[in-house]
Design an enzyme around this catalytic site. Structure first.
Site, PDB file in Angstrom:
ATOM      1  N   LYS A 208       0.823  -1.213   0.000  1.00  0.00           N
ATOM      2  CA  LYS A 208       0.000   0.000   0.000  1.00  0.00           C
ATOM      3  C   LYS A 208       0.859   1.266   0.000  1.00  0.00           C
ATOM      4  O   LYS A 208       1.800   1.371   0.784  1.00  0.00           O
ATOM      5  CB  LYS A 208      -0.900  -0.003   1.226  1.00  0.00           C
ATOM      6  CG  LYS A 208      -1.844  -1.216   1.239  1.00  0.00           C
ATOM      7  CD  LYS A 208      -2.706  -1.252   2.462  1.00  0.00           C
ATOM      8  CE  LYS A 208      -3.717  -2.373   2.365  1.00  0.00           C
ATOM      9  NZ  LYS A 208      -4.577  -2.439   3.564  1.00  0.00           N
ATOM     10  N   CYS A 432     -18.237  -9.086   5.607  1.00  0.00           N
ATOM     11  CA  CYS A 432     -16.832  -9.489   5.763  1.00  0.00           C
ATOM     12  C   CYS A 432     -16.731 -10.884   6.370  1.00  0.00           C
ATOM     13  O   CYS A 432     -17.222 -11.126   7.477  1.00  0.00           O
ATOM     14  CB  CYS A 432     -16.082  -8.489   6.642  1.00  0.00           C
ATOM     15  SG  CYS A 432     -14.374  -8.997   6.867  1.00  0.00           S
TER      16      CYS A 432
END
Ligand code: SRM
Ligand code: SF4
Length: 571
Positions: A208, A432
């Protein structure tokens, strides 16, 4: 003796540059799912197979397959999209997904609830908007974030330009994406041609990158694998970038993992930034641990090899030395709400979106419709923030009154309290698959309860960051919040304290396994102590450390040490 590679490495190697059997799996109408190996590969295409966990028990009882659907995440460097793109995403959400748009903690949109039969149509519709989902997930460089900072127009433009060029430069080159989702021709080629940066097996783990413009650390640079901090000259132009490496994450269910704040490694000139980004990625590609996924992030490579060795290898690969880091100062990691004027005279409106969820609530705010109405005539852009909010950006003076009217009409502004404006929750249940506890659906009511206590103590106007996640993975970056709550099991949370308001310091476990009332009762005396004992302008996260309520966490390895008194009692 060399260790065995992790299972995901073998899946990547055998996938033919991320193809696997995805194309075949889409045509299998017997199941709403795809094979386990393809579930790993589809992440690189920006998707996760999920099931509706609210329905899981009932469907299992009835011996039905789980209610499978896909989450799709877009890649939008810097979180910028046009009104036409917004309208197309709004249409997709209503035609193919669950009618909502979810803004993420990394400046992009997610669709939830797309069934397999609608996947290709959705992906084609995304392509029509000139957007894509490639590398939004998976073991590659993901969406690159950039500070929004609309009041510093030139610096924020430079940050956005850098975010876009890094995102494009490090984008996987595999033709699999076009072949599978957009009916492109099948292409066969050599490794060097197909993936010049990544090779056949891509990176050992997710990666990231962000670009920040001080004094705002809204992109939470210390929570990212790679970061660039703008260093400005007296005229406000970017003179170069400080480079940060090795932040964040703790892995769900893995006690020996820990979060880490990134190190500032050096300084580079603007013309070298892309080469530095590529070098950091390729060193991690070559040095990262491909045997153990929980140990495969860049932060462990840096812990194991040392920052100096890592920097030396990056310098060797770019063919020059990095400069020493330049001074910089962040003062917050939140958003600046309301209207601001840019240096160029255009206006920008930052709107608070509770936990990033855009939906129409019957009898309540209608965020989907409200933003659609704005997008129908807005001639600037929309910018998503890393705090799950939206900026209606680049507004001309003549359009401003109409936008203000729609904001009121559709309830797009919530007049939220200071605590709520600084609150953030991950998605968690029901989509999730890793959630242990509620997050997005629960944090708003916890904040309401805490607001009452803050009010009673007379500190309701104080900005305090509070972040919640449904499991230890930390998707809302709770370990750098002043108050962090991390799901342990249904209705139970660990409470972390002592993160810094500017996102630069990790927190410490203060109390374990708390239910709703226990969380409120644990925090209330601390709010009282803060109200009476703080120094002028002292932040809550700094106060709890100075007052000895928790020890400061100075680095990642120190995160699990000297936990708070209630944590020890409970464990
Ligand atoms: Fe995350 C996995 C949602 C930002 C650390 N994350 C997941 C998955 C895909 C669950 C899964 O693997 O099955 C979640 C999907 C939930 C859903 O139903 O939508 C999920 N993560 C999110 C989002 C949507 C949270 C949000 O409410 O906004 C964020 C999407 C960001 C994006 O647009 O790309 C999101 N995730 C983060 C962040 C914050 C950040 O990057 O700034 C982190 C912590 C920083 C880091 O990377 O370490 C984060 N997510 C994880 C992890 C743990 C990684 C690790 O090193 O162990 C996982 C699990 C994994 O990768 O195995 C994970
Ligand atoms: Fe899911 Fe855990 Fe991430 Fe929340 S923190 S979205 S529960 S993986």
């Amino acid at each position: 003796m060399s260790k065995e590679l992790s299972r995901n490495e073998r899946i990547k190697e055998a996938s033919g540059y991320l193809r696997g059997t995805l194309a075949e799996g889409l045509t299998d109408i017997v199941t709403g799912a795809i094979t386990e190996d393809d579930q790993q590969l589809v992440k690189f295409h920006g998707m996760y197979l999920q099931d509706d966990r609210d329905l899981r028990a009932e469907r299992t009882k009835k011996k039905l397959e789980k209610a499978y659907s896909f989450m799709i995440r877009l890649r939008i460097p810097g979180g910028v999209c046009t009104p036409a793109q917004w309208l197309q995403l709004d249409r997709i959400a209503r035609d193919y997904a669950n009618g909502t748009l979810r803004l993420t903690t990394r400046q992009t949109f997610q669709f939830h609830g797309v069934i397999k039969a609608n996947l290709k149509a959705t992906m084609k519709a995304i392509d029509t908007a000139l957007l894509d989902t490639l590398a939004a997930c998976g073991d590659v460089n993901r969406n690159v974030l950039a500070s929004t900072n609309p009041h510093q127009s030139r610096a924020h433009k430079a940050a956005l330009d850098l975010a876009r060029s890094i995102s494009e430069h490090l984008l996987p080159q595999t033709p699999a994406y076009r072949e599978i989702w957009l009916d492109g021709e099948k292409v066969v080629g050599g490794e060097e041609i197909i993936e010049p940066v990544y090779g056949r097996t891509y990176l050992p783990r997710k990666f990231k990158t962000v670009v920040a413009v001080p004094p705002s650390n809204e992109v939470d640079i210390f929570a990212q694998d790679l970061g660039f901090i703008a260093i400005l000259d007296e005229k406000g132009e970017v003179e170069g970038w400080n480079v940060t490496v090795g932040g964040m994450g703790m892995t769900h269910g893995e006690e020996d993992t820990y979060p880490r704040t990134a190190d500032v490694m050096g300084f580079c000139r603007p013309e070298d930034a892309l080469a530095v980004a590529e070098a950091v990625v390729t060193v991690q590609r070559d040095w990262g641990d491909r045997t153990l996924r929980k140990h495969a992030r860049l932060k462990y490579t840096i812990e194991d090899r040392g920052l100096a060795a890592f920097r030396a290898e990056v310098e060797r690969r770019i063919g020059k030395a990095l400069g020493e880091p330049r001074p910089f100062r962040f003062d917050n990691n939140g958003d600046r709400y309301g209207w601001v004027e840019g240096e160029d005279g255009r206006s920008h409106l930052t709107l608070f979106i509770e936990n990033g969820r855009l939906r129409d609530i019957p009898g309540g705010p209608s965020l989907m419709t409200g933003f659609r109405r704005i997008a129908e005539f807005h001639d600037g852009e929309f910018r998503l923030t890393a705090n799950q909010n939206v900026i209606v950006a680049d507004v001309s003076p003549e359009k401003r009154p109409a936008i203000e009217a729609l904001v009121e009409e559709y309830g797009l502004t919530s007049h939220a309290t200071a605590l709520r404006r600084n609150a953030m929750a991950c998605v968690a249940l029901p989509t999730c698959g890793l959630a242990l506890a509620e997050s997005e659906r629960y944090l708003p009511s916890l904040v309401t309860a805490l607001e009452e206590r803050l009010n009673l103590r007379g500190v309701a106007e104080d900005e305090i960051t509070i972040r919640m996640t449904g499991c230890p993975n930390g998707c809302a970056r709770p370990y750098i919040a002043e108050i962090g709550l991390v799901g342990k099991g249904p209705g139970r949370y660990n409470l972390y304290l002592g993160g810094a308001f500017d996102g630069s310091r990790l927190s410490k476990l203060y109390a374990a396994d708390l239910q709703h009332d226990e969380i409120v009762d644990a925090l209330d005396p601390l709010f009282a102590a803060y109200a009476h004992g703080r120094k002028p302008a002292e932040r809550f996260g700094d106060f709890v450390i100075r007052a000895g309520i928790v020890a400061a966490t100075r680095n990642g390895r120190d995160f699990h040490a000297n936990t708070g008194p209630l944590a020890e009692a409970a464990e």
